[in-house]
Design an enzyme around this catalytic site. Structure first.
Site, mmCIF file in Angstrom:
data_model
loop_
_atom_site.group_PDB
_atom_site.id
_atom_site.type_symbol
_atom_site.label_atom_id
_atom_site.label_comp_id
_atom_site.label_asym_id
_atom_site.label_seq_id
_atom_site.Cartn_x
_atom_site.Cartn_y
_atom_site.Cartn_z
ATOM 1 N N PHE A 150 0.814 -1.222 0.000
ATOM 2 C CA PHE A 150 0.000 0.000 0.000
ATOM 3 C C PHE A 150 0.844 1.266 0.000
ATOM 4 C CE2 PHE A 150 0.935 -0.042 4.554
ATOM 5 C CZ PHE A 150 1.047 1.305 4.830
ATOM 6 N N LYS A 174 -1.196 -6.919 -9.241
ATOM 7 C CA LYS A 174 -2.164 -7.126 -8.144
ATOM 8 C C LYS A 174 -1.807 -6.076 -7.105
ATOM 9 C CE LYS A 174 -3.079 -8.325 -4.485
ATOM 10 N NZ LYS A 174 -3.541 -7.310 -3.481
ATOM 11 N N GLU A 177 -4.966 -3.729 -1.687
ATOM 12 C CA GLU A 177 -6.413 -3.480 -1.538
ATOM 13 C C GLU A 177 -6.680 -2.106 -0.930
ATOM 14 O OE1 GLU A 177 -4.464 -5.891 -0.440
ATOM 15 O OE2 GLU A 177 -5.650 -7.353 0.661
ATOM 16 N N ARG A 178 -5.660 -1.519 -0.277
ATOM 17 C CA ARG A 178 -5.904 -0.268 0.464
ATOM 18 C C ARG A 178 -5.983 0.942 -0.460
ATOM 19 N NH1 ARG A 178 -6.661 -2.979 4.695
ATOM 20 N NH2 ARG A 178 -4.974 -4.244 5.507
ATOM 21 N N SER A 227 5.421 -6.996 3.182
ATOM 22 C CA SER A 227 5.995 -7.317 4.491
ATOM 23 C C SER A 227 6.752 -8.649 4.431
ATOM 24 C CB SER A 227 4.881 -7.383 5.523
ATOM 25 O OG SER A 227 3.970 -8.395 5.164
ATOM 26 N N CYS A 282 9.438 1.814 3.191
ATOM 27 C CA CYS A 282 10.334 0.684 3.466
ATOM 28 C C CYS A 282 11.741 1.171 3.738
ATOM 29 C CB CYS A 282 10.337 -0.271 2.288
ATOM 30 S SG CYS A 282 10.851 0.533 0.777
ATOM 31 N N GLU A 383 8.793 -4.276 13.204
ATOM 32 C CA GLU A 383 8.706 -3.203 12.208
ATOM 33 C C GLU A 383 7.439 -2.409 12.544
ATOM 34 O OE1 GLU A 383 7.745 -4.218 8.104
ATOM 35 O OE2 GLU A 383 8.749 -2.415 7.383
HETATM 36 P P1 NAD Z 1 1.584 -6.640 2.953
HETATM 37 O O1 NAD Z 1 2.633 -7.675 2.990
HETATM 38 O O2 NAD Z 1 0.497 -6.708 3.953
HETATM 39 O O3 NAD Z 1 0.852 -6.639 1.519
HETATM 40 C C1 NAD Z 1 1.581 -6.651 0.323
HETATM 41 C C2 NAD Z 1 0.765 -7.373 -0.735
HETATM 42 O O4 NAD Z 1 0.559 -8.713 -0.318
HETATM 43 C C3 NAD Z 1 -0.602 -6.762 -0.978
HETATM 44 O O5 NAD Z 1 -0.851 -6.713 -2.361
HETATM 45 C C4 NAD Z 1 -1.538 -7.718 -0.267
HETATM 46 O O6 NAD Z 1 -2.786 -7.843 -0.920
HETATM 47 C C5 NAD Z 1 -0.816 -9.049 -0.334
HETATM 48 N N1 NAD Z 1 -1.091 -9.893 0.842
HETATM 49 C C6 NAD Z 1 -1.325 -9.482 2.118
HETATM 50 N N2 NAD Z 1 -1.533 -10.540 2.920
HETATM 51 C C7 NAD Z 1 -1.426 -11.645 2.139
HETATM 52 C C8 NAD Z 1 -1.530 -13.048 2.410
HETATM 53 N N3 NAD Z 1 -1.780 -13.508 3.633
HETATM 54 N N4 NAD Z 1 -1.349 -13.907 1.388
HETATM 55 C C9 NAD Z 1 -1.085 -13.454 0.143
HETATM 56 N N5 NAD Z 1 -0.988 -12.133 -0.162
HETATM 57 C C10 NAD Z 1 -1.148 -11.238 0.819
HETATM 58 O O7 NAD Z 1 2.333 -5.232 3.010
HETATM 59 P P2 NAD Z 1 1.691 -3.796 3.143
HETATM 60 O O8 NAD Z 1 1.161 -3.608 4.525
HETATM 61 O O9 NAD Z 1 0.807 -3.486 1.995
HETATM 62 O O10 NAD Z 1 2.998 -2.885 2.948
HETATM 63 C C11 NAD Z 1 3.882 -2.561 3.986
HETATM 64 C C12 NAD Z 1 5.031 -3.529 4.057
HETATM 65 O O11 NAD Z 1 5.727 -3.560 2.812
HETATM 66 C C13 NAD Z 1 6.078 -3.136 5.082
HETATM 67 O O12 NAD Z 1 6.530 -4.297 5.729
HETATM 68 C C14 NAD Z 1 7.186 -2.516 4.246
HETATM 69 O O13 NAD Z 1 8.472 -2.560 4.840
HETATM 70 C C15 NAD Z 1 7.125 -3.373 3.042
HETATM 71 N N6 NAD Z 1 7.720 -2.715 1.886
HETATM 72 C C16 NAD Z 1 8.939 -3.156 1.478
HETATM 73 C C17 NAD Z 1 9.555 -2.549 0.402
HETATM 74 C C18 NAD Z 1 10.897 -3.001 -0.064
HETATM 75 O O14 NAD Z 1 11.330 -2.502 -1.076
HETATM 76 N N7 NAD Z 1 11.570 -3.928 0.587
HETATM 77 C C19 NAD Z 1 8.921 -1.495 -0.269
HETATM 78 C C20 NAD Z 1 7.661 -1.085 0.172
HETATM 79 C C21 NAD Z 1 7.071 -1.707 1.255
#
Ligand code: NAD
Length: 498
Positions: A150, A174, A177-178, A227, A282, A383
Site C-alpha cells: 500500500f 495485483k 487493496e488499500r 511485508s 520501506c 517493524e
Molecule cells: P503486505 O505484505 O500486507 O501486503 C503486500 C501485498 O501482499 C498486498 O498486495 C496484499 O494484498 C498481499 N497480501 C497481504 N496478505 C497476504 C496473504 N496472507 N497472502 C497473500 N498475499 C497477501 O504489506 P503492506 O502492509 O501493503 O505494505 C507494507 C510492508 O511492505 C512493510 O513491511 C514494508 O516494509 C514493506 N515494503 C517493502 C519494500 C521493499 O522494497 N523492501 C517497499 C515497500 C514496502
C-alpha cells in the site's frame, strides 16, 4: 458515494465475476470512498489467459515499436502526475508533494526502460573454434505478476511493469487493496500509449488473488514487494510452483550518527526520514544509533524538530505528514509505544493522543521519539511502520555496526559522519543492501537496482535497473557453424575441442 473499483483485463475495465468486495477508505477522514472488487478463481483464470495470449505476440513486436510505446507512456505519465498524486493522497493519506515525489521516482524507471534497445543488446564471440561463433541474447519469461504494497501505490508498480513490458513480457499487477485506484489510471495510460490489450492488466484482490497467481501454471515469474512474512510465503509458494521469484520484504533501517557528524544535518534528515509519509516507507529510518557523545545532542535536536512537524490531511499544503493507513496501523503504533514506556524507555515525544482538528475521524498519530531503547524491546524488534523514531545508544562505531548486523532485516542504512575512513569502514562492514553516507534514504536511482539483504529480500535479483532486466528475461546462448560448401566434417566421439 463510494465508487466501484474494478479490474483491468485485456484492455477493458471489468467487474469480474467475483461476489466479494472490500471498502477503500480515505485515511485522513476515515470515510469509505470506494468499493473494491475482489477477484475470484474465474477472474484469475481470465486475466492469466489474456496475459498469456498477449505475451506471445508482444514478444514478437520489434524493439523500436516497444520503445515508442514506452516513450508515449512516459509522456502520458508525466502529464498525469497531479491526477495520480490526488488518487494516491485520497487513498494512502501521504501529502500531495510526497505523492508527486513517488511518481517522479517511478518515472525514472520508465525512462530507464525507454533504453531497452541498449539493455537487450546481446554478446558475441567470433571464431571461438575454427568456423564457430558463440552469441547470447535474452528472451522474455512470458507472463509475470507484480504484487505490491500500500505504501507506494504508483512507484512500486513502476519498479516492475515498465521493465517487464520493455523486455517483452505481459504483466499482471495485483495492487494493494488499500489504495487500488492509481493502478487503474496507469492501466488507462498504458492503453493510450498504444500498448496492446492484455500486456498490462490489473487484478484487484486479496490473498485469493495472490495465491491464485502464485500457483497458476501459466504465470512464469513473480515480483513481490510487501511485508516479510508475506514475502516469505510468496517466495516459498511461487518457487514450489516452478516460478522465478523476487520477493522484497520489510525493514528496520538504522541510521548511525557519529560524534564527528554534522548534528543539524543528521537531525534534519532523521526527522524527515522517520516521519515523512508517517513513517510508512520501506526505507524510512526507524532506528537512530547514537554513538558516544552524539546521543544527548542528537536527541535534543531531533526532539525539537519532531515537535514542529505539522500533521494534517495530505491535501493541506502546510502538511508535513498525513495519517497512517488504517486504525489497525495506528493501534500497532500506540501498543508498541506503550510497551516501550512500560519497559523503561524514555518517551521524549509522544504522538499517541494527537487529534487533527477537522479530521477527528482520520487515522492520525503524531511523531514519536523514544530514547534509551534496548534491543529486546518490541519497539526495536518489530517493524512499526509508523511515525516512530527509536534511539539506541552505542559506545562506538563497532558496536553500532554489530547492532545492524545482528538485526534480521537488511534493507537500508545510513551513517552520518565527517570521516571518510569511518564511512568507508561502515559501508564495507554492514550486512545491508543499500547504504547512505550522510544520505538517510539511499533509494538507488533507476539505472542501479534496488534491494535489501537478509529478511528484506527473498530471491537472487534486486528490482529494476540491470537486475530488473535480468529478472524478466532468460539468457539464450547460440553456438553456430556455417560450413563452406566443400568442407570436411570433423565430427568426433570425443567431447568437442578446438
Ligand atoms: P503486505 O505484505 O500486507 O501486503 C503486500 C501485498 O501482499 C498486498 O498486495 C496484499 O494484498 C498481499 N497480501 C497481504 N496478505 C497476504 C496473504 N496472507 N497472502 C497473500 N498475499 C497477501 O504489506 P503492506 O502492509 O501493503 O505494505 C507494507 C510492508 O511492505 C512493510 O513491511 C514494508 O516494509 C514493506 N515494503 C517493502 C519494500 C521493499 O522494497 N523492501 C517497499 C515497500 C514496502
Amino acid at each position: 458515494m463510494a465508487s466501484t473499483i474494478a479490474h483491468f483485463i485485456n484492455g477493458e475495465v471489468t467487474s469480474g465475476s467475483g461476489s466479494r468486495s472490500q471498502d477503500v477508505f480515505n485515511p485522513a477522514t476515515g470515510q469509505v470512498t470506494g468499493e473494491l472488487r475482489l477477484a475470484n478463481q474465474d477472474d484469475i483464470k481470465s486475466v492469466v489467459a489474456a496475459a498469456r495470449a498477449a505475451a506471445d505476440s508482444w514478444a514478437q513486436v520489434s524493439l523500436s515499436k516497444r520503445t515508442a510505446v514506452l516513450f508515449r507512456f512516459r509522456e502520458l505519465l508525466s502529464a498525469h502526475v497531479d491526477e495520480l498524486a490526488e488518487l494516491v493522497t485520497a487513498e494512502h493519506g501521504k501529502v500531495l508533494s510526497d505523492a508527486a515525489g513517488e511518481i517522479g521516482r517511478g518515472l525514472e524507471v520508465v525512462e530507464f526502460a525507454c533504453g531497452l534497445v541498449e539493455h537487450l543488446k546481446g554478446e558475441y564471440s567470433d571464431q571461438v573454434s575454427t568456423g564457430i561463433d558463440v552469441y547470447s541474447f535474452r528472451q522474455p519469461l512470458g507472463v509475470v505478476a507484480g504484487i505490491t504494497p500500500f505504501n507506494f501505490p504508483v512507484m512500486v508498480p513502476l519498479w516492475m511493469a515498465p521493465v517487464a513490458i520493455a523486455t517483452g513480457n505481459a504483466f499482471i499487477l495485483k495492487p494493494s487493496e488499500r489504495d487500488p485506484s492509481a493502478s487503474m489510471l496507469m492501466a488507462r495510460l498504458w492503453k493510450e500509449a498504444g500498448l496492446p490489450d492484455g500486456v498490462f492488466n490489473v487484478l484487484q484482490g486479496d490473498k485469493e488473488a495472490v495465491d491464485g497467481l502464485l500457483t497458476h501454471p501459466e504465470v512464469d515469474g513473480v515480483s513481490f514487494v510487501g511485508s516479510t512474512p508475506i514475502a516469505k510465503h510468496v517466495h516459498e509458494t511461487a518457487t514450489a510452483h516452478g516460478k522465478r521469484v523476487q520477493a522484497l520484504g520489510g525493514a528496520k533501517n538504522h541510521a548511525v550518527v557519529l560524534p564527528d557528524g554534522d548534528m543539524d544535518l543528521a537531525a534534519d534528515h532523521l526527522n524527515a526520514a522517520a516521519f515523512g509519509s508517517a513513517g510508512q516507507r520501506c526505507m524510512a529510518i526507524s532506528v537512530a544509533v547514537a554513538v558516544g557523545d552524539a546521543a544527548d545532542t542528537l536527541v535534543g535536536k531531533v526532539t525539537e524538530r519532531a515537535n514542529n512537524v505539522t500533521v494534517a490531511e495530505g491535501t493541506n499544503p502546510d502538511s508535513d505528514m498525513g495519517p497512517v493507513i488504517t486504525p489497525a496501523a495506528r493501534e500497532k503504533v500506540t501498543r508498541i509505544v506503550g510497551e516501550a514506556e512500560a519497559d523503561g524507555a524514555a518517551l521524549v515525544v509522544d504522538g499517541r493522543d494527537l487529534v487533527v482538528e477537522g479530521n477527528e475521524e482520520g487515522f492520525f498519530v503524531g511523531p514519536t521519539v523514544i530514547d534509551q531503547v534496548k534491543t529486546q524491546m518490541s519497539a526495536y524488534t518489530e517493524e512499526i511502520f509508523g511515525p516512530v523514531l527509536v534511539v539506541v545508544r552505542a559506545a562506538d562505531l563497532d558496536e553500532a555496526i554489530g547492532l545492524i548486523n545482528a538485526n534480521p532485516y537488511g534493507n537500508g542504512t545510513a551513517v552520518f559522519t565527517s570521516s571518510g575512513a569511518y564511512a568507508r569502514k561502515f559501508q564495507r562492514s554492514v550486512q545491508v543492501g543499500m547504504v547512505g553516507v550522510n544520505i538517510p534514504l539511499p533509494v538507488p536511482v533507476a539505472w542501479h537496482s534496488f534491494g535489501g539483504w537478509n529478511d528484506s529480500l527473498f530471491g537472487d535479483l534486486h528490482i529494476y535497473g540491470p537486475d530488473g532486466i535480468r529478472f524478466y528475461t532468460r539468457n539464450k546462448v547460440i553456438t553456430q557453424r556455417w560450413p563452406e560448401p566443400a568442407h570436411t566434417s570433423n565430427a568426433t566421439f570425443n567431447f568437442p575441442s578446438n
